[in-house]
Design a protein around this motif. Structure first.
Motif, PDB file in Angstrom:
ATOM      1  N   GLY A 117       0.817  -1.220   0.000  1.00 53.29           N
ATOM      2  CA  GLY A 117       0.000   0.000   0.000  1.00 53.29           C
ATOM      3  C   GLY A 117       0.844   1.261   0.000  1.00 53.29           C
ATOM      4  N   ARG A 120       1.711   3.092  -3.200  1.00 55.49           N
ATOM      5  CA  ARG A 120       0.732   3.988  -3.847  1.00 55.49           C
ATOM      6  C   ARG A 120       0.850   5.418  -3.321  1.00 55.49           C
ATOM      7  N   CYS A 139      -0.355   0.784   5.865  1.00 55.27           N
ATOM      8  CA  CYS A 139       0.143   1.438   4.629  1.00 55.27           C
ATOM      9  C   CYS A 139       0.779   2.780   4.966  1.00 55.27           C
ATOM     10  N   LEU A 196      -8.638   6.176   1.242  1.00 49.58           N
ATOM     11  CA  LEU A 196      -8.011   4.911   1.654  1.00 49.58           C
ATOM     12  C   LEU A 196      -8.845   4.324   2.790  1.00 49.58           C
ATOM     13  N   VAL A 229      -9.074   3.421  -2.772  1.00 49.12           N
ATOM     14  CA  VAL A 229      -8.223   2.255  -2.571  1.00 49.12           C
ATOM     15  C   VAL A 229      -8.648   1.562  -1.287  1.00 49.12           C
ATOM     16  N   ALA A 231      -7.667  -1.272   1.554  1.00 49.81           N
ATOM     17  CA  ALA A 231      -6.588  -2.071   2.137  1.00 49.81           C
ATOM     18  C   ALA A 231      -7.218  -3.237   2.890  1.00 49.81           C
ATOM     19  N   VAL A 288      -5.783  -3.507  -2.108  1.00 55.75           N
ATOM     20  CA  VAL A 288      -4.395  -3.763  -1.711  1.00 55.75           C
ATOM     21  C   VAL A 288      -4.387  -4.906  -0.703  1.00 55.75           C
ATOM     22  N   GLN A 293      -1.564  -5.773  -5.409  1.00 57.11           N
ATOM     23  CA  GLN A 293      -2.761  -4.957  -5.644  1.00 57.11           C
ATOM     24  C   GLN A 293      -3.589  -5.588  -6.749  1.00 57.11           C
TER      25      GLN A 293
END
Ligand code: RI2
Length: 329
Positions: A117, A120, A139, A196, A229, A231, A288, A293
């Motif tokens: 992560g 990114r 991350c 995120l 995104v 995680a 992720v 990913q």
């Protein structure tokens, strides 16, 4: 402790998960594996059958606590699949070893996910968070260890305000934090580089089940062109969804939304408190995991690789489906 008796630690851990003293999908999985370890360690079952029955009863008690985070049944399944042997002592040793192995793998998975992560995140990036996810924090922690400056817009996440936990932890990591109320999110989406968020479960079609409010945030982020995104360690992948089962959405007590005097002062109303929602894969840019990913639509291939056998494992009956799941909520 007689046959089928639950160890006190199992009862305590189950109560803590139900009351959200222990919360967050990864922490719940870790606690559940620890509970089975303690049950195995302290069991005074006299026959292998009695030992197995005790462990299955403990798993059922833990499974009843919260229905949505699939890391819970995945953790229980992992440990029970390793409960092999012809004698109580062998069963005990293998079950304890399975639980310990699971907990170690969980730790490593989160650290590996953090490294994936962090790739990114660029120096100077600003993220927006929702709720409190240790996978998300991993991350950010790795990015900070790499010397990247990160700032964050943190949504408070009603009704339980877990955003405050995120804010506290991010400050510890040296992140510049701005706390906002949930309804202010859209106003700030132009100012962030990534949304995120974590996940409690990922379905085979790539839908993301996460804290209520995630789906609306994702739709707004897409509208503003901000990448979203997710995680999520592979322990969040839900193997039951490969065979068409839907993820049950937990509804919690109305007292989390409004206290009784305020509710009575208003008059005759209904109060609803769904804890999670479903974000369709088309609103998610990447998932992720510790294995890399993935675009959400390709997550099913990873699920087949990881859970091919588990789906055929009958120890956990299919969880009940609801009208929720598999589409926008
Ligand atoms: P980690 C939490 O649920 C949040 O929805 C969070 O995104 C998710 O678990 C994953 O958390 P709750 O238990 O596993 O607070 O990333 O209802 O820590």
């Amino acid at each position: 402790m007689g046959a089928h008796d639950l160890d006190a630690s199992v009862k305590r851990i189950a109560a803590d998960i139900a009351a959200m003293e222990t919360r967050g999908a990864a922490a719940i999985a870790d606690a559940a594996a620890d509970a089975l370890r303690q049950q195995a360690k302290h069991s005074d079952a006299e026959t292998p059958d009695a030992f197995r029955a005790e462990l299955r009863a403990a798993a059922r008690r833990l499974l009843e606590t919260r229905p949505t985070a699939v890391s819970l049944p995945n953790a229980l399944r992992y440990v029970l699949q390793r409960m092999n042997g012809d004698s109580v002592e062998t069963l005990r040793r293998n079950t304890v070893a399975g639980a310990e192995e699971f907990r170690t793998r969980l730790d490593h998975a989160q650290a590996d996910l953090g490294r994936v992560g962090a790739n990114r995140l660029r120096d100077g990036d600003r993220i927006m968070t929702h709720c409190h996810s240790t996978d998300v924090l991993a991350c950010v922690e790795t990015a900070r260890e790499q010397g990247k400056e990160v700032s964050a817009i943190v949504k408070e996440t009603r009704p339980r305000n877990q955003g405050r936990l995120t804010a506290e932890r991010l400050v510890e990591l040296g992140v510049d934090v701005t706390l906002i109320v949930d309804s202010a999110a859209r106003r700030y989406l132009n100012d962030v580089d990534h949304v995120l968020v974590g996940a409690d479960a990922i379905a085979a079609d790539g839908s993301v089940i996460n804290k209520i409010g995630t789906s609306g945030l994702a739709v707004n982020a897409r509208d503003r062109g901000t990448p979203i995104v997710v995680a999520a360690q592979t322990i969040k992948l839900d193997p039951d969804t490969m065979t068409g089962n839907l993820v049950e959405i937990e509804t919690r007590d109305e007292s989390e939304v409004i206290d009784r005097p305020d509710r009575e002062a208003i008059g005759d109303i209904s109060v609803e408190n769904p804890a999670f929602d479903v974000t369709p894969p088309r609103y998610v840019d990447a998932i992720v995991t510790e294995r890399g990913q993935f675009p959400p639509e390709s997550i099913v291939a990873l699920m087949r690789e990881l859970f091919g056998e588990a789906v055929a494992d009958p120890w956990i009956e299919s969880r009940p489906s609801t009208e929720f799941g598999g589409d926008e909520q």
